[in-house]
Design a protein around this motif. Structure first.
Motif: not given
Length: 748
Positions: A499-506
């Motif tokens: 994940r790019k960050d916790s708010g993005t999709d795999i």
């Protein structure tokens, strides 16, 4: 539950690019997918997020993606003749050659290297040799109904030797007889016959025709309990007992003479025999000894054995049974049927005619093919320029002695065999002893495979073999460098790293998380790709112009257009080239505007058009277009005869009166014109260039001509008055003298 591969979206490779669809993990797997596929072995070829399998792609796509041709593995199939002796040119009466020294088929041995999906084609040549040796075996039904036929056969040997000498100087003849499986003696009273038997080999092939006559003269007819005979048992033994019969590797003819039908597989049950025929030789003292043990052979079994032993069969039968044996002929390749006379007196002519028919036809057949291998007889080039394709590509007819024909044959491997070992197949003309032996080698690995380094440090401390620019992981290891073990990580660890960050999709929903690394999905179009550490980039979602990505003047990187030289803009649709803005005077936009993105923007409101050269309101416009307006609107004027040729450059719109003409205030400038024709009639029109750069003329559809009251005062004045008496008219005439044919209205 442990997982090494995670994604939020189900994905299947679409059909289209078979190379991408295969998801090949190695070069060897890649080249087996199809002939269009190549493998890039450049170590630095893959971009971030691209899986190892993306090294496998169509050749043109690899080139566009930047893989040098020297780094692409694309092995090609090949062929090599091992024995290619030319066909024999031999005339009757020439030097005496052994049968094995005569060549009718070329080549004799060939090796093909096959890559999956790539056909290898070669030519097979056949020439019917002069004076070719012939072995003929006469197999006769000696049941009681053939009594008269036996009498006529007693002189067959010498007569047949004489006739066949016209065809070949090397002819041998043999003789055998059959009736039926051994049961009770059906002969009664004073009939001189013996108990039925299945098959006897009475005379091995010999050049002595008189010996044939003598032996046949010693034979007696036998008895049988039913009409169909056991001839199939006899044919089988003649075919498989080559040593007993004396067959040579020459033309082999079997003449089967009978006046009855035949038993075949299953009929043995009538005598309690159920064991299938084994297709082996069972002759003892030239007698078939196991007829009571094995059933009659099937037709398919006979076809196989006759073909395997290159035997051509001639059925010499009575007219009553001709339809039955014609059906049998259709099932047995290289066979013929002739009608015997009531006492077989025509048997020699029958044999000669049948031989000529059989030997004039060449039909190719092949042995059993390995799994995944196909053969296609593409074309035949026969006598007198006749060609054939498809099923006729394996056949030539009406061939005479000395004629040469050829065939084009294509062999394709759809896959590598499981063991990858060479295979051998054979192709031969039916009924002939010669053949082409073909060794098939399969290309199952790339050349770079042999240079692979086992347990290479490049593959994460020796966890794989480094070959062809990539790691081939050992069992239990995955990842581009085999850096991950199936037993060492948890799904939570993998998700976080993908994940790019916790708010993005795999993997941005554009890839799969494999061993903590995003492997981006493939697209049906091989030129469209996802990339980036988290598959967040792609090369197909940039701005478009004229329905082209980046206007066709750049390429897309991570959803931003990178423009080619002399192009700018978010869609690379703005050209910095000013040549398209040059006017006829070689000035940019005629000096009346600026060039923006290759197009003129006219800054002087009087000028318009692609290069700011059109000025609808400039002086002289009305006079310039007068003659064309006059001829098109009224069919008069100096250009009325050339109107269609010279005056089709504007759109003409007629209106009822002057009030209907376009008025000032439109989005584009226009000129109001008033012109006079040769009859002193006025006509009114407007000239303009619209937003589409189209020239438009609106014209009042009726002429404004002078009436009688307008003319008389002038005539009267000219006849008797004085200039000073008519100052108004004088002024008018002065103006008319200065401008005798026109009156113009300035811009409005």
């Amino acid at each position: 539950m442990m997982s090494l591969k995670r994604s939020n979206l189900c994905f299947s490779i679409p059909e289209g690019n078979e190379c991408i669809k295969a998801i090949a993990k190695s070069c060897g797997e890649c080249i087996q997918v199809g002939v269009k596929c190549g493998w890039c072995m450049d170590p630095g070829f893959l971009k971030q997020g691209e899986a190892t399998s993306t090294r496998c792609d169509e050749l043109e796509s690899l080139r566009k993606r930047g893989c040098s041709s020297t780094k692409v593995e694309n092995p090609q199939g090949s062929q090599r003749p091992l024995k290619n002796k030319a066909v024999t040119n031999r005339n009757k009466g020439a030097e005496n050659l052994r049968a094995e020294d005569i060549t009718q088929v070329q080549p004799q041995k060939i090796t093909l290297s096959l890559r999956s999906g790539e056909p290898q084609s070669f030519n097979l040549k056949f020439k019917r040799a002069e004076d070719y040796p012939i072995d003929l075996y006469y197999l006769m039904d000696l049941s009681y109904s053939m009594k008269d036929d036996l009498e006529n056969a007693k002189n067959l040997g010498t007569q047949l030797m004489l006739e066949m000498s016209k065809i070949t100087s090397d002819f041998r003849i043999g003789f055998g007889s059959f009736v039926e499986k051994k049961l009770l003696n059906p002969c009664t009273g004073d009939q001189n016959c013996t108990s039925p038997f299945s098959y006897k080999n009475l005379l091995t092939l010999t050049r002595n025709g008189q010996e044939f006559n003598t032996l046949v003269g010693q034979q007696q007819i036998d008895g049988n309990l039913d009409s169909p005979e056991g001839g199939f048992d006899a044919i089988m033994q003649v075919a498989v007992c080559g040593e007993h019969i004396g067959w040579r590797n020459v033309t082999r003819l079997l003449v089967f003479s009978t006046d009855a039908g035949f038993h075949f597989a299953g009929d043995g049950k009538l005598g309690g025999i159920v064991l299938p025929n084994d297709g082996k030789c069972h002759l003892e003292n030239n007698m078939y000894t196991v007829s009571h043990y094995y059933d009659h052979p099937s037709i398919a079994h006979l076809v196989q054995k006759l073909s395997d032993n290159n035997i051509q069969t001639i059925f010499a039968v009575t007219e009553e049974f001709q339809p039955v044996y014609m059906e049998l002929k259709n099932l047995i390749p290289k066979s013929a049927v002739g009608i015997l006379s009531a006492n077989s007196s025509n048997v020699i002519n029958l044999i000669i005619d049948a031989y000529n028919s059989l030997s004039s036809e060449v039909i190719l057949e092949n042995s059993k093919l390995p799994e995944g291998v196909t053969i296609m007889y593409q074309s035949s080039r026969c006598k007198n320029g006749v060609t054939g394709e498809g099923e006729m590509g394996r056949k030539c007819s009406d061939i005479s002695i000395g004629d040469e024909v050829s065939f084009t044959i294509s062999i394709t491997a759809k896959q590598c065999p499981k063991m990858g070992k060479p295979e051998t197949i054979k192709i031969k003309p039916l009924g002939f002893n010669e053949e082409v032996e073909i060794t098939l080698n399969f290309i199952c690995e790339c050349d770079c495979h042999k240079d692979g380094i086992e347990n290479s440090d490049i593959c994460h401390n020796g966890n794989g073999t480094y070959e062809c620019g990539a790691c081939r992981c050992n069992e239990g290891r995955i990842g581009r460098q085999c850096e991950c073990s199936t037993n060492e990580v948890t799904s939570e660890d993998l998700d976080k790293r993908c994940r790019k960050d916790s708010g993005t999709d795999i993997c941005s929903n554009n890839g799969d998380c494999v061993c903590g690394t995003c492997e981006c999905k493939k697209r049906e179009n091989p030129e469209e790709r996802y990339s980036g550490m988290f598959c967040e980039c792609d090369n197909f979602n940039c701005d478009r112009s004229n329905n082209k990505l980046c206007g066709g003047h750049g390429h897309c990187e991570c959803r931003v257009c990178i423009c080619d030289a002399n192009w700018i803009g978010s869609a690379c649709d703005c050209s910095l080239d000013t040549t398209t803005c040059l006017a006829s005077n070689k000035q940019i936009c005629n000096g009346q505007g600026t060039c923006e993105c290759g197009t003129c923007r006219c800054t002087n409101p009087k000028f318009q058009g692609p290069s700011c050269e059109i000025c609808p309101t400039c002086p002289g416009v009305c006079a310039e277009h007068k003659e064309c307006v006059q001829c098109r609107a009224f069919g008069t004027g100096e250009k009325k005869d050339t109107c269609e040729r010279d005056c089709s450059y504007f759109n003409l719109i007629k209106v009822k009166n002057r009030d209907k003409l376009p008025q000032p205030g439109q989005a584009f400038p226009l000129m109001h014109c008033k012109e006079r024709d040769a009859n002193d009639c006025w006509f009114y029109y407007t000239y303009a260039v619209n937003k589409k750069s189209e020239k438009e003329v609106h014209v009042m559809e009726t002429l404004d001509c002078p009436t009688g009251s307008d003319i008389i005062p002038i005539v009267g004045w000219r006849g008797g008055g004085h200039r000073a008496d008519r100052p108004g008219f004088a002024s008018h005439l002065e103006a008319a003298h200065d401008h005798p044919r026109q009156e113009r209205v300035l811009q409005v």
